[in-house]
Motif scaffolding. Structure first.
Motif, mmCIF file in Angstrom:
data_model
loop_
_atom_site.group_PDB
_atom_site.id
_atom_site.type_symbol
_atom_site.label_atom_id
_atom_site.label_comp_id
_atom_site.label_asym_id
_atom_site.label_seq_id
_atom_site.Cartn_x
_atom_site.Cartn_y
_atom_site.Cartn_z
ATOM 1 N N HIS A 1 0.704 -1.156 0.089
ATOM 2 C CA HIS A 1 0.085 0.096 0.010
ATOM 3 C C HIS A 1 0.752 1.324 -0.014
ATOM 4 C CE1 HIS A 1 -3.611 -2.219 0.799
ATOM 5 N NE2 HIS A 1 -3.022 -3.120 1.522
ATOM 6 N N ILE A 2 2.239 1.202 0.298
ATOM 7 C CA ILE A 2 2.857 2.274 0.341
ATOM 8 C C ILE A 2 4.071 2.591 -0.612
ATOM 9 C CG2 ILE A 2 4.717 3.504 1.795
ATOM 10 C CD1 ILE A 2 3.270 2.179 4.531
ATOM 11 N N THR A 3 4.034 3.715 -1.270
ATOM 12 C CA THR A 3 5.194 4.036 -2.119
ATOM 13 C C THR A 3 5.604 5.365 -1.927
ATOM 14 O OG1 THR A 3 3.438 5.261 -3.717
ATOM 15 C CG2 THR A 3 4.069 2.828 -4.112
ATOM 16 N N TYR A 4 7.121 5.505 -2.197
ATOM 17 C CA TYR A 4 7.821 6.515 -2.015
ATOM 18 C C TYR A 4 8.064 7.277 -3.307
ATOM 19 C CZ TYR A 4 8.949 3.724 1.941
ATOM 20 O OH TYR A 4 8.902 3.028 3.346
ATOM 21 N N LEU A 5 8.048 8.554 -3.358
ATOM 22 C CA LEU A 5 8.017 9.540 -4.416
ATOM 23 C C LEU A 5 9.574 10.314 -4.166
ATOM 24 C CD1 LEU A 5 4.952 9.384 -5.022
ATOM 25 C CD2 LEU A 5 5.529 10.786 -6.695
ATOM 26 N N PHE A 6 10.638 10.014 -4.875
ATOM 27 C CA PHE A 6 11.911 10.533 -4.821
ATOM 28 C C PHE A 6 12.016 11.764 -5.878
ATOM 29 C CE2 PHE A 6 12.288 6.367 -3.029
ATOM 30 C CZ PHE A 6 13.318 6.595 -1.821
ATOM 31 N N THR A 7 12.675 12.678 -5.323
ATOM 32 C CA THR A 7 12.935 14.038 -6.330
ATOM 33 C C THR A 7 14.357 14.407 -6.156
ATOM 34 O OG1 THR A 7 12.020 15.506 -4.663
ATOM 35 C CG2 THR A 7 10.567 14.697 -6.817
ATOM 36 N N GLY A 8 14.933 14.943 -7.423
ATOM 37 C CA GLY A 8 16.360 15.408 -7.184
ATOM 38 C C GLY A 8 16.903 15.916 -8.432
ATOM 39 N N GLU A 9 18.055 16.058 -8.548
ATOM 40 C CA GLU A 9 18.713 16.570 -9.787
ATOM 41 C C GLU A 9 19.132 15.656 -10.958
ATOM 42 O OE1 GLU A 9 19.442 19.981 -10.804
ATOM 43 O OE2 GLU A 9 18.008 20.465 -9.146
ATOM 44 N N TRP A 10 18.960 16.188 -12.124
ATOM 45 C CA TRP A 10 19.289 15.043 -13.101
ATOM 46 C C TRP A 10 18.765 15.679 -14.532
ATOM 47 C CZ3 TRP A 10 16.705 11.204 -16.732
ATOM 48 C CH2 TRP A 10 17.721 10.727 -17.580
ATOM 49 N N ARG A 11 19.827 15.870 -15.181
ATOM 50 C CA ARG A 11 19.930 16.588 -16.737
ATOM 51 C C ARG A 11 19.590 15.704 -17.881
ATOM 52 N NH1 ARG A 11 19.683 20.852 -13.750
ATOM 53 N NH2 ARG A 11 21.472 22.128 -13.029
ATOM 54 N N GLY A 12 19.257 14.543 -17.582
ATOM 55 C CA GLY A 12 18.944 13.362 -18.525
ATOM 56 C C GLY A 12 17.766 13.690 -19.486
#
Length: 190
Positions: free
Chosen positions: A156-167
Motif C-alpha cells: 500500500h505504500i510508495t515513495y516519491l523521490f525527487t532530485g537533480e538530473w539533466r537527462g
C-alpha cells in the motif's frame, strides 16, 4: 440563594463543557509536544484507513486533530474526486483523496510523519535501495519529474523521490543519480 446561583451558573457550566469537549486533550500531553502521533502503516495514516468516510470530522479525528482541513474537488481520469488538504500552520502536510465515499489515497508531505519502519520525507534513496530496477518506475500525472518506488514489504505504500538530473525527459535517471535523491512524498493507497 443557592438555588438561584445554581440556576444562573448551570447554563455557563454546560456551555463551557460543550466547548471543552471539542478540545484535543491529546495535544496537552507533553509527550506529544515534540513528536507526531500520526504514523504511516499498511492500514493507513494515523487512524485513517480504507474504511474511513470522506468526511471532515472523520478525517480530523483520524489525524488526531493536529491538522487544519480544507476541502476541494478535482477531475482525474474524467471523474470528479473529492479531497481534503491537511495543513500544519500554513504548510500543506497531506492530501487525502476519496472514492466511493471512503478514503482511497493519502499523500504525506509532512516530514514529521514517519512510516512504521522510520522512513519519512527527506530520507535518501541510497538508504533504502541499491538500485531502482524491480522496485521503481517513472512518476506519472503531477509527479512526472519524480521516481516512484514501492516500499519494501508493502502493498500500500510508495515513495516519491525527487532530485537533480539533466537527462532526457521521459527517461528514468540511472542508479548513480538516484542515490542522492530524497523522498518528497509518501503515498498510501487503498
Amino acid at each position: 440563594m443557592k438555588l438561584r446561583l445554581l440556576v444562573c451558573a448551570a447554563p455557563l457550566l454546560l456551555a463551557g463543557c460543550s466547548t471543552l469537549s471539542g478540545m484535543n486533550w491529546g495535544a496537552m500531553n507533553p509527550v506529544n509536544w515534540f513528536s507526531s502521533s500520526v504514523e504511516i502503516s499498511e492500514n493507513g495514516v494515523g487512524d485513517i484507513t480504507a474504511s474511513t468516510a470522506m468526511d471532515e470530522k472523520a478525517i480530523t479525528d483520524g489525524l488526531g486533530g493536529d491538522y487544519r482541513l480544507r476541502s476541494g474537488m478535482k477531475t482525474a481520469n474524467g471523474n470528479i474526486e473529492r479531497y481534503y488538504e491537511a495543513l500544519k500552520g500554513d504548510t500543506l502536510a497531506m492530501v487525502i483523496t476519496g472514492e466511493n465515499g471512503t478514503v482511497s489515497r493519502i499523500e504525506v508531505l509532512d516530514p514529521d510523519v514517519e512510516t512504521t519502519s522510520g522512513v519519512k520525507v527527506g530520507t535518501a534513496f541510497s538508504s533504502l535501495y541499491s538500485k531502482a530496477y524491480g522496485a521503481c518506475q517513472k512518476g506519472s500525472g503531477d509527479d512526472t519529474s519524480a521516481v516512484e518506488c514501492n516500499a519494501p514489504d508493502s502493498q500500500h505504500i510508495t515513495y516519491l523521490f525527487t532530485g537533480e538530473w539533466r537527462g532526457p525527459e521521459g527517461l528514468m535517471p540511472p542508479d548513480d543519480a538516484l542515490k542522492s535523491w530524497k523522498i518528497s512524498k509518501i503515498v498510501w493507497r487503498r
